[in-house]
Design a protein around this motif. Structure first.
Motif, PDB file in Angstrom:
ATOM      1  N   ASP A 197      16.017   1.950   1.961  1.00 15.86           N
ATOM      2  CA  ASP A 197      15.587   2.727   3.179  1.00 15.86           C
ATOM      3  C   ASP A 197      14.188   2.746   3.472  1.00 15.86           C
ATOM      4  O   ASP A 197      13.843   2.886   4.725  1.00 15.86           O
ATOM      5  CB  ASP A 197      15.872   4.318   2.629  1.00 15.86           C
ATOM      6  CG  ASP A 197      17.623   4.471   2.548  1.00 15.86           C
ATOM      7  OD1 ASP A 197      18.329   3.874   3.293  1.00 15.86           O
ATOM      8  OD2 ASP A 197      17.963   5.545   1.757  1.00 15.86           O
ATOM      9  N   SER A 198      13.153   2.637   2.623  1.00 13.91           N
ATOM     10  CA  SER A 198      11.899   2.655   2.918  1.00 13.91           C
ATOM     11  C   SER A 198      11.240   1.451   2.247  1.00 13.91           C
ATOM     12  O   SER A 198      11.449   0.765   1.426  1.00 13.91           O
ATOM     13  CB  SER A 198      11.186   3.824   2.679  1.00 13.91           C
ATOM     14  OG  SER A 198      11.729   4.938   3.197  1.00 13.91           O
ATOM     15  N   CYS A 199      10.214   0.705   3.110  1.00 13.23           N
ATOM     16  CA  CYS A 199       9.595  -0.209   2.635  1.00 13.23           C
ATOM     17  C   CYS A 199       7.975  -0.322   3.009  1.00 13.23           C
ATOM     18  O   CYS A 199       7.863   0.281   4.282  1.00 13.23           O
ATOM     19  CB  CYS A 199      10.010  -1.441   3.168  1.00 13.23           C
ATOM     20  SG  CYS A 199       9.154  -3.158   2.559  1.00 13.23           S
ATOM     21  N   SER A 200       6.985  -0.670   2.361  1.00 13.13           N
ATOM     22  CA  SER A 200       5.724  -1.011   2.784  1.00 13.13           C
ATOM     23  C   SER A 200       5.148  -2.305   2.277  1.00 13.13           C
ATOM     24  O   SER A 200       5.083  -2.583   1.109  1.00 13.13           O
ATOM     25  CB  SER A 200       4.972   0.376   2.068  1.00 13.13           C
ATOM     26  OG  SER A 200       3.390   0.156   2.599  1.00 13.13           O
ATOM     27  N   VAL A 201       4.875  -3.181   3.256  1.00 14.05           N
ATOM     28  CA  VAL A 201       4.245  -4.369   2.953  1.00 14.05           C
ATOM     29  C   VAL A 201       2.737  -4.364   3.136  1.00 14.05           C
ATOM     30  O   VAL A 201       2.059  -4.009   4.181  1.00 14.05           O
ATOM     31  CB  VAL A 201       4.859  -5.491   3.930  1.00 14.05           C
ATOM     32  CG1 VAL A 201       4.324  -6.832   3.472  1.00 14.05           C
ATOM     33  CG2 VAL A 201       6.312  -5.351   3.936  1.00 14.05           C
TER      34      VAL A 201
END
Length: 482
Positions: A197-201
């Motif tokens: 659902d959520s991602c931070s690169v």
């Protein structure tokens, strides 16, 4: 002369001969074992090993079955003994079991392999040894075939990671652990990514980033990119509900394919009044593009173009963009966003269309012939583009091939009549008949009016073994010396 060359080659030291053989696949290098006793085992000493069970090269040494391939690999690794392995490339399909492959990979890891490339059967999903992801010597790792489950990753020297069918068991946390476990990683490519659902690169080291997600019919809640040093970015996914951070300060080239879900696409295509939730969702396309607006070379898929068609927010200005490629191969997608997009690329020099098929609307401005007169704009006449390329010309998408060809020709003629700064037009015709090129060239030579007399037209085809080039100089046609 031939004997002299043989003497020169045979006089070279073993380490230099091994360096030469390392440019061949291991199967090809094995052919040299027939030359003499000196060459009998030399091929097995090269630091770069390339085992390909999928290749049909050199039937003299082709393995008749999987057993002989396994025996061949085992024999080469045994002959090498404790010699250092620089690179291992392994390609094998069904029929090769994990108990065969596991020792080969372990052998390479044990002997300090720095470059490991695996293309193996998806049936081997459970065999990938965890020690691959804790190697202290790997600099480059590429895995294609099995679904890769990432747990604990500690690769202190890894600079390039390329994985297919990736699963992070801890979702966003697992992705963060991957980045922290590869402290010097510069190139990351994840295809068929089982997203969450959520991602931070977030990385200040990454220079190349590729994230390609399957066509899941679901929107992500939040996706962030804090990657200020990335120069190349390829991104394919469903539009996210929110992009809190999109930081690509150093971006040079990007390939973007963001799409709506099927329900959202049907709603915006068929409904006269789109609900607020979908409008806000589509608006995130421009929010995302704002974060990459300093890019110099940009590719936009037709899905992305459609997102912009239904977005009520202003398209950002791309001040540094000099090369724009647009996929226009879907006849269900209109060109409504193209006028504003071209106007907001003040330094654009090269424009490439992959196909000229699009849905007829009354909001295309002057980029097409289907606009309403009251909404005619000057996006083409003021466009700074010098080089225009049309790919897939003549490629039919339905039974009305001749009609489609006529429409495509009219669009090209329209470009020539409107684009005042054009210096070269290249038409890549999807044909294997040379006379087709002659016909298109003849039609363009008959144009009574063009916006740029210095424009040269080139008609080519990749389907002809010796493709002739038909070059039309409009300045010569009109008797002008430019």
């Amino acid at each position: 002369m031939e004997d002299c060359c043989k003497d020169v080659i045979n006089g070279l030291p073993d380490n230099l001969l091994c360096q030469i053989l390392s440019n061949l696949s291991t199967k090809e290098a094995a052919l040299t074992s027939l030359l003499s006793k000196r060459w009998r085992y030399l091929f097995a000493l090269v630091p770069n090993l390339d085992f390909d069970d999928l290749s049909s090269l050199h039937p003299e040494i082709m393995m008749q079955d999987h057993t002989s391939f396994i025996d061949f690999v085992d024999r080469v690794l045994k002959l090498r003994g404790k010699d250092h392995v620089n690179k291992l490339s392994l390609k094998c399909g069904d029929g090769i079991e994990d108990e065969d492959v596991f020792p080969w990979i372990s052998n390479a890891l044990r002997h300090g392999v720095s470059d490991l490339s695996l293309l193996v059967s998806p049936t081997l999903v459970d065999w990938l040894p965890s020690k691959i992801f804790t190697s202290k010597t790997l600099v480059r790792l590429k895995i294609r075939g099995p679904r890769v489950k990432l747990r604990n990753v500690r690769l202190p020297r890894l600079r390039t990671l390329d994985l297919d069918s990736v699963v992070f068991e801890e979702g966003e946390i697992g992705f963060a652990k991957l980045l922290s476990g590869c402290p010097v990683l510069e190139e990351l490519g994840l295809a068929n990514l089982a997203w969450w659902d959520s991602c931070s690169v977030s990385s200040k080291i990454l220079k190349r980033l590729t994230l390609c997600c399957p066509n899941y019919d679901k929107n992500r809640k939040s996706v962030s990119f804090n990657t200020p040093n990335v120069v190349y970015f390829k991104y394919s996914d469903t539009i996210a509900q929110n992009y809190p951070i999109v930081n690509f300060d150093s971006l040079v080239e990007a390939s973007i394919s963001i799409r709506m879900t099927k329900d959202q696409r049907d709603s915006v295509r068929n409904a006269s009044d789109v609900d607020e939730e979908i409008t806000e969702m589509v608006g995130n396309a421009t929010v995302f593009l704002m974060g990459i607006c300093n890019v110099k070379t940009l590719y936009l898929s037709y899905e992305t173009l459609e997102m912009l068609n239904f977005c009520y927010e202003a398209i950002p200005v791309f001040n540094k963009l000099t090369h724009l490629t647009i996929d226009s191969s879907n006849p269900e997608v209109g060109w409504e966003s193209l006028p504003d997009l071209l106007k907001n690329c003040p330094n654009l020099e090269t424009l490439v269309f992959h196909g000229l098929h699009h849905k007829v609307t009354d909001r295309c401005g002057d980029v097409c012939l289907c606009q309403g007169l009251e909404k005619c704009t000057s996006s083409l006449s003021q466009c700074p583009v010098k080089f225009l390329t049309i790919m897939k010309f003549g490629e039919a998408y339905d039974e009305g091939e001749d009609l489609n060809m006529e429409i495509e020709m009219e669009k090209i003629k329209h470009f020539l009549k409107k684009m005042t700064n054009l210096e070269k037009l290249v038409i890549n015709y999807n044909t294997s008949v040379e006379n087709d090129l002659v016909e298109v060239s003849s039609q363009l030579q008959m144009l009574p009016e063009v916006a740029s007399l210095k424009c040269k037209i080139q008609v080519i085809s990749d389907n002809l073994s010796l493709s002739p080039t038909f070059l039309i100089s409009l300045s010569m046609k009109y008797g002008l010396l430019l």
